[in-house]
Structure formats: structure tokens, C-alpha cells
Design a protein around this motif. Structure first.
Motif: not given
Length: 249
Positions: A22, A70, A87, A191
């Protein structure tokens, strides 16, 4: 191909695999685990580096915080040729066995956010790709990292979790949190639901590995509650899982 509006580049990178933290500040660190790491692009919250792994070009790109940024990243990256997404991020533990410094591999996400509702109805589950998840589990085992697999809560409001009682919606927030606990939810982050739903809709593969920063439920229960802000373990799992996926392709 024109440059994509938000991420700021086209398909000239030739990568098919992307690792997404992130935080833009983590991109260079993650790229350092690759061969020939190099800066590629920076636009808005999306900082992008490239490198090589097992003979293939791999992209490291920040997704920003939360579902909307995202989803934009996944949409535009897919257009440029990225087909597999991992991720690597952070989370707060919910289930008592989950401790700071552990790794959580999210098999699915509770869609307590808004972005994915504009893709599919809420009844549709946010689920990780099985091949990517298996690679993450294999990587964690190979690296002898303590890991957990299961469901995570994905929300939009960080402070709705950490200060629910001052919110006008406190009744709903607290009751849903208790429901997630009773159902065995492992951790909370922001996310994964967008990552999984958007990838599903596009026909891409996605998985998620998270460093546990701490566990507020362990603190409430007067249990040991180590804090761990170092994401190195989750990064190493993501890198090794990407290697596994490349070699199996």
C-alpha cells in the motif's frame, strides 16, 4: 497503448507479475529483493519499480490506502499486461492466536467497504486465487515463517475500527466486529476485498500476505501482545511465492 491515466505508464514494462504494497515508501525496499531493481514511474500514490526474478520481469507498485485506489491500480495494471497480483501489507489481528510478527495469508475478505459494491452485489464473495494462495503457503513454509490462513475483515475506515465508540455508527461497528470475532476472522485491513473482486471480474489471479502489526483483542484479554512494524517476513513470502508461480508457469 496510451499511458494509463492514474498509474502513469503503458505496457512497455513487459511484466506479468506485480507485488503491491500500500505504502509508496515500501516499494524500493521490496524491489531490492529482485535482480536489477530500477525505478520505473511515479504518479499520484502509485510508485513503480521493476526487477527480475527467475528470469522474468516483476513489477513492484504501491496501491495507496483503501479500496478505491487499489481498484484503480488493478484495473489499469491489467490493461498493461499484469495478470497476477500479490498484495503485501499490514493488518491488525482479531483472532487470539494471531500475534504481532506473524504472517496472515488471506483466503478471503469480508466486504465491509464500498468499492466492490460497484462491481458485484454484496452476496458475491471476495476470494483469493487458489494457485496464488498455495504459492504463498508454500513460500511461508519454506521460509519457516509462522503463518495463518483464513478470512480477513476489509473496511474503509481505519478510525472506525480503532475508535468505534466515538462514531455515530458505533452500534453497527461494534456489533459487526463481535460477529467477525465469533466467526473466526483472523485480522483487519483495508485493501484485500478490492484486490480480490476486481481481479475476479477481470479474470486475473490475486493473493494477499499480511504482516500482523499487533492484536487489540489479545490486549483486551491481557495476553502478550508484541508489536511488529517490520514487514520483512511478509515481503520475503511474497517474493518467494512469486518465484514459485513463475517457475510453475
Amino acid at each position: 497503448m496510451e499511458k494509463q491515466y492514474h498509474i502513469g505508464f503503458d505496457g512497455s514494462h513487459k511484466a506479468q507479475f506485480a507485488i503491491l504494497p500500500g505504502d509508496p515508501g515500501r516499494v524500493e525496499k521490496i524491489a531490492s529483493y529482485l535482480d536489477n531493481p530500477r525505478f520505473f514511474c511515479q504518479n499520484r500514490e502509485y510508485t513503480t519499480w521493476l526487477g527480475e526474478l527467475a528470469g522474468k520481469t516483476v513489477m513492484i507498485i504501491s496501491s495507496g490506502m483503501g479500496g478505491p485506489s487499489t481498484a484503480i491500480a488493478i484495473e489499469e495494471l491489467f490493461v498493461t499486461g499484469i495478470k497476477t497480483f500479490i498484495r503485501v501489507g499490514t493488518c491488525g489481528g482479531i483472532a487470539l492466536p494471531v500475534m504481532g510478527g506473524d504472517v496472515v495469508i488471506a483466503t478471503g475478505a469480508i466486504r465491509q467497504e464500498g468499492t466492490t459494491r460497484e462491481y458485484v452485489p454484496i452476496e458475491f464473495p471476495a476470494v483469493a486465487d487458489l494457485e496464488v494462495t498455495n504459492a504463498l503457503v508454500e513460500a511461508a513454509g519454506k521460509l519457516e515463517q509462522k503463518w495463518h490462513t483464513g478470512i480477513v475483515q476489509c473496511k474503509d475506515s481505519f478510525y472506525g475500527q480503532h475508535s468505534p465508540n466515538r462514531m455515530p455508527a458505533s452500534f453497527e461497528l461494534n456489533n459487526k466486529w463481535e460477529a467477525w470475532k465469533k466467526a473466526g476472522c483472523l485480522a483487519s485491513e483495508m485493501e484485500s476485498a478490492s484486490l480480490y473482486i476486481v481481479s475476479q471480474v477481470l479474470g486475473a489471479r490475486a493473493g494477499c500476505v499480511l504482516n500482523v502489526v499487533w492484536n487489540q483483542e489479545r490486549e483486551k484479554a491481557s495476553l502478550s501482545n508484541p508489536h511488529c512494524h517490520d514487514t520483512e517476513a511478509a515481503i520475503k513470502v511474497a517474493i518467494e511465492a512469486t518465484r514459485i508461480l513463475i517457475e510453475k508457469k
